[in-house]
Design a protein around this motif. Sequence first.
Motif, PDB file in Angstrom:
ATOM      1  N   ASN A  71      76.658  31.359  13.869  1.00 60.49           N
ATOM      2  CA  ASN A  71      77.666  30.839  12.815  1.00 60.49           C
ATOM      3  C   ASN A  71      76.887  30.642  11.536  1.00 60.49           C
ATOM      4  N   ILE A  72      75.754  31.505  11.211  1.00 61.10           N
ATOM      5  CA  ILE A  72      75.058  31.396  10.123  1.00 61.10           C
ATOM      6  C   ILE A  72      75.730  32.330   9.021  1.00 61.10           C
ATOM      7  N   PRO A  73      76.172  33.577   9.204  1.00 62.04           N
ATOM      8  CA  PRO A  73      76.131  34.059  10.480  1.00 62.04           C
ATOM      9  C   PRO A  73      74.799  35.194  10.652  1.00 62.04           C
ATOM     10  N   ILE A  74      74.157  35.257  11.696  1.00 56.62           N
ATOM     11  CA  ILE A  74      73.029  36.284  11.947  1.00 56.62           C
ATOM     12  C   ILE A  74      73.472  36.654  13.190  1.00 56.62           C
ATOM     13  N   LEU A  75      73.663  38.445  13.513  1.00 60.15           N
ATOM     14  CA  LEU A  75      74.076  38.844  14.882  1.00 60.15           C
ATOM     15  C   LEU A  75      72.942  39.642  15.550  1.00 60.15           C
ATOM     16  N   HIS A  76      71.882  40.090  14.810  1.00 60.13           N
ATOM     17  CA  HIS A  76      71.173  40.928  15.577  1.00 60.13           C
ATOM     18  C   HIS A  76      69.796  40.292  15.757  1.00 60.13           C
ATOM     19  N   PHE A  77      69.636  39.054  15.562  1.00 55.49           N
ATOM     20  CA  PHE A  77      68.411  38.187  15.711  1.00 55.49           C
ATOM     21  C   PHE A  77      68.593  37.150  16.568  1.00 55.49           C
ATOM     22  N   MET A  78      67.791  37.082  17.954  1.00 55.63           N
ATOM     23  CA  MET A  78      67.911  36.056  19.026  1.00 55.63           C
ATOM     24  C   MET A  78      69.404  35.666  19.140  1.00 55.63           C
TER      25      MET A  78
END
Length: 583
Positions: A71-78
């Motif tokens: 929801n930051i969004p960040i999809l490929h880290f943790m």
Amino acid sequence: MKNSQILETAKTEGIENPPEANPVRCNVCEKRCTIAGDSTGICRMYTASDGVLKEKYPGMLFATYPVSIENIPILHFMPNGKLMLVSTIGCNFSCPGCVSEMIIKNTDSVARMMKKTLPGEVVEAAKSEDCSGIVFCLNEPSVSYYTFLDLIRTAKENGLAAGCSTNGYMTEEAVLGAAKHLDFVNIGLKGSSPERYRECGAGSPDPIFRNIRLLHENGVHVEVSIMHLLGREDEVMRAAEMIEDVSREIPLQIMPFMPHDESQKECQPSVAESEKLCASLEKYLDYVYIFNTPETERLNTYCPSCGKIVIKRKFNGPMGAKVISYRDGGMCECGRSAGIKGEIRTEGFVEPRHMGGYRSIKALDAIETHLAVLGVTDSSKVIDVWIDTVESGYLRGLHKKKSTVEGFFDDLHHFASLAGAEDSYMAMYEKYHPVVENISERAEGAEKPPVYSIMAKPVLPLFVDKMDIDLIRIAGGHPINLDLGLDDKSKKMEIDPAVINSFRPEFVFVSGKRGDDEGFSTEEWKKAGFDIPAVEKGNVFRFIYPDSDSTFSWVITLMDIANKLHPEIFSFDLDYEKERLGI
């Protein structure tokens, strides 16, 4: 943070202004403002004293709460990671329609909501919530650069990951000073041309693309987001080309433009148009995603080699996603890695509806809209209500109340009582609530036809906590979505057509403003596996959402539903009613 600490931080990170300098040049962002006396820079968040650049609100935070990383969004880290979100206020850009506008435009007023918070306290809060790291989000970190540095440095010293969401307009020395403490970054592009950046009060995108390269080369995981404005696809295409020059593996997140009023509708792309753009971007980048679109399959991570799904995700509100399933380690069955950094948590964090990523900002914005309806526009009173809503914990239950008509009136009454606007509330109640009572009473004895509501395509049921479901009930229908019981916490979004067929819904209502008519033909429904009376009889309708700023526009939606479900009882003239009720 003491003034001496601020200067020391500036020196250690290479952003030094000689003590004898007066006025002071701010070297944090590429605007490089000259600040003298009691003045501030363009962001209004820095001052100068004795030749030293100072934050206006050092060590003060606007928000601190746990969020899911998607929801930051960040999809490929943790993936599935849980982070402690922190933010301050202010920005060095002035983008039209900014989602965080309420904490950017009136910084001196909103500053009353900030609290002095030591970096160690943020770390303690993160660990107590089982967070894997902290993330600076909601506003631009460069306007609170030294506070930001202290936070991410302390996080790293205590074994936590550190990241941020930023417009990327920092100077080279500032970005390198931050890079040594950062694990991940989402850089929000406005476009790729100087013309587009001038619309946001900046000069050129060049420093941002330079910083994407600098961060990537310094080992920081970089993801990029960009708005898709209809007719300006070249901005996105050129951005993708420039990102490819750094690395094909940098994920690109497409944010289709969502209009705030009727005048902006021509800039809104349809789902098909955004998906077509995404397909064309794949010649430059391996991982391209679409947000803010419930029906798209382009929130999934596909293997660039064989095209199979490595991580399956679903829509999770504005600029949000949620992991549904994944392959171990982010490895495709063909043996190719999908470029996932860090461990994938088994289960993701589910935050309260109005506490995830940018949702808290949207919630406060909605409260301001409620207050405006009540005639409360004084910014000081609005902020008093915001402070009470946050500190009392009322914000956490706000969405649940908003999911029903009676909950809507309860919310309005609550905010009216906080703002001393009870008389205005009673006038609103006496104007609109009788309409609800009238429709409910007249529909009481009628048969309750089963009604199926969808988000955007046949297999995507509308969640049960949407007011549209309650409007169907009031208008004399039986919302089968209540029987399905799906909400934002549900693991799956799609429903087996056989389940819907068993309910034999006589009506279908479609939520949202798609901008196209895909999926509404009889052939499309049958192809998807549906065999229901609603389709056979042509009773598939969109919910009517009046183009109105009125917070009571749902009353017209209710009237339209009543007309369609029970034409033998209701025949509302919607244009007349809009004028009569001032909607």
